[in-house]
Design an enzyme around this catalytic site. Structure first.
Site, PDB file in Angstrom:
ATOM      1  N   GLY A   1     -10.025 -77.848 -76.249  1.00  0.00           N
ATOM      2  CA  GLY A   1     -10.820 -76.630 -76.193  1.00  0.00           C
ATOM      3  C   GLY A   1     -10.070 -75.461 -76.781  1.00  0.00           C
ATOM      4  N   GLY A   2     -10.626 -74.254 -76.604  1.00  0.00           N
ATOM      5  CA  GLY A   2     -10.019 -73.056 -77.165  1.00  0.00           C
ATOM      6  C   GLY A   2      -8.663 -72.739 -76.582  1.00  0.00           C
TER       7      GLY A   2
ATOM      8  N   GLY B   1      -6.743 -75.135 -74.563  1.00  0.00           N
ATOM      9  CA  GLY B   1      -5.921 -76.261 -74.152  1.00  0.00           C
ATOM     10  C   GLY B   1      -6.605 -77.601 -74.326  1.00  0.00           C
ATOM     11  N   CYS B   2      -5.968 -78.633 -73.756  1.00  0.00           N
ATOM     12  CA  CYS B   2      -6.450 -80.014 -73.895  1.00  0.00           C
ATOM     13  C   CYS B   2      -6.994 -80.536 -72.567  1.00  0.00           C
ATOM     14  CB  CYS B   2      -5.310 -80.916 -74.349  1.00  0.00           C
ATOM     15  SG  CYS B   2      -4.642 -80.441 -75.959  1.00  0.00           S
TER      16      CYS B   2
ATOM     17  N   LYS C   1      -8.080 -80.208 -67.302  1.00  0.00           N
ATOM     18  CA  LYS C   1      -7.909 -79.264 -68.414  1.00  0.00           C
ATOM     19  C   LYS C   1      -6.547 -78.589 -68.247  1.00  0.00           C
ATOM     20  CE  LYS C   1     -11.248 -76.245 -69.596  1.00  0.00           C
ATOM     21  NZ  LYS C   1     -12.035 -74.986 -69.518  1.00  0.00           N
TER      22      LYS C   1
ATOM     23  N   ASP D   1     -22.022 -68.949 -72.625  1.00  0.00           N
ATOM     24  CA  ASP D   1     -21.477 -69.841 -73.660  1.00  0.00           C
ATOM     25  C   ASP D   1     -22.125 -71.220 -73.575  1.00  0.00           C
ATOM     26  OD1 ASP D   1     -19.909 -70.381 -75.878  1.00  0.00           O
ATOM     27  OD2 ASP D   1     -18.159 -70.985 -74.718  1.00  0.00           O
TER      28      ASP D   1
END
Length: 370
Positions: free
Chosen positions: A90-91, A93-94, A109, A206
């Site tokens: 993601g923006g 992290g993983c 996350k 979002d």
């Protein structure tokens, strides 16, 4: 004569005493009845209040307990955050697949060396998801925090995101027409819960196909609440513009005006993705991009053109009457003027009859095939 008078007086006394006793007893009975009625009314009011809270959702002002995980536990659960357990990026992290001590499969996350903005989103997501519980909202299992890292632990969704299913290697081949309608309905139910059942209401801000996660039976759940805001919260009108290109409503993009209709617009874009199998923004050249909404709008309202632009994977697999209905809902959702867009509740009611009973709707396939 004296004896007769005395006898009469005794009789009057007895009558008077009898009446006093009778009225006292009656008064006691009435008092008991009033007490019982008051008790029942109070209990009934409490029950009604509880049932209303259950029906209308939850108050987001209440604090909720969230389980805290330490780094060692999460490191063990993800086999040291191995690349083989990586299931998404993601923006900030993983995301890793994990198996917790109680054998629960989870998604972790991991955010490292995060900025102040990322920390705010992390805290916002943990706070909100700890209070929100709905079949179509991702479940928060816990969180963790170290000096340089932050972690959010969710339930694992085996089929990844809608974005991966539609635009990944399989190109939507696992998603039939009815399955796509189920995903749309599940998502609408999740959004309706945020808008209509939460107090105060929540705007996701979002909503997009990569934030709609799919379980083993393709049940859809909305995820990623870092940007979500509560209606009426402090400074809501001064929120920094955020979101994803292609899903952001025009009034929010141009004027910064945020309402629940902003989520409805994003939902309309997701519905177009399900219908057409295209990304919300497509690159035409190194300097030119095309919006799915701009490209599709003229063709969605043309009954001769619409069947030709449907995702080839599902082309000619649906009742065309249902296709036109879904297209009409999408067109309303992505109207440039927010007041012309429907409430998510109206969208939900429009989709229910198009989803088979066994998938959560009211459509009986035997009837539709006759």
């Amino acid at each position: 004569m004296g004896i007769g008078k005395e006898h009469k007086l005794d009789a009057h006394k007895k009558l008077l005493i009898g009446l006093i006793i009778s009225f006292s007893s009656l008064g006691l009975i009435i008092l008991c009845c009033l007490c019982f009625w008051f008790y029942r009314s109070k209990k009934s009011l409490k029950t009604t209040k509880n049932s209303e809270e259950a029906e209308n959702g939850i108050s987001l002002s209440k604090k909720s307990f969230v389980k805290s995980f330490n780094y060692k536990t999460l490191e063990k659960a993800t086999s040291g955050f191995k690349d083989s357990n990586l299931i998404g990026e993601g923006g900030f992290g993983c995301v890793y697949k994990a198996c917790l001590d109680n054998h629960t499969l989870a998604a972790v996350k991991k955010m490292e060396n995060v900025s102040q903005e990322a920390k705010r989103e992390f805290q916002n997501e943990v706070d909100l998801l700890s209070k929100i519980h709905h079949p179509n909202i991702i479940s928060l299992l816990g969180y963790g925090s170290e000096i340089n890292s932050s972690f959010i632990i969710y339930e694992l969704m085996q089929n990844g995101s809608l974005d991966e299913q539609l635009h990944g290697p399989s190109r939507g081949s696992a998603l039939t027409w009815h399955m796509r309608m189920k995903i749309a309905l599940d998502t609408a139910r999740g959004v309706e819960y945020l808008h209509e059942r939460c107090r105060p209401p929540v705007i996701h801000r979002d909503l997009k196909s990569s934030n709609i996660l799919l379980g083993s039976s393709f049940n859809a759940k909305i995820s990623d609440f870092g940007l979500a805001v509560m209606v009426g919260s402090h400074g809501m009108n001064n929120i920094k513009l955020s979101g994803t290109l292609g899903y952001v409503a025009p009034e929010y993009l141009l004027d910064g005006k945020l309402t629940d209709k902003s989520d409805v617009y994003a939902f309309g874009v997701v519905l177009l993705e399900l219908l057409l199998g295209r990304r919300p923004v497509e690159k035409l050249s190194s300097v030119q991009c095309q919006s799915l909404v701009t490209w599709a709008m003229p063709q969605l309202t043309d009954r001769s053109k619409l069947p030709k632009i449907v995702d080839p994977v599902i082309k000619d697999t649906m009742d065309h009457k249902h296709l036109y209905q879904v297209a009409a809902v999408a067109v309303l959702c992505v109207q440039p003027e927010p007041s012309y867009r429907p409430l998510i509740t109206d969208v939900l009611h429009s989709l229910v009859p198009l989803v088979p009973v066994e998938l959560g709707g009211t459509l009986r396939l035997t009837q539709s095939s006759s």
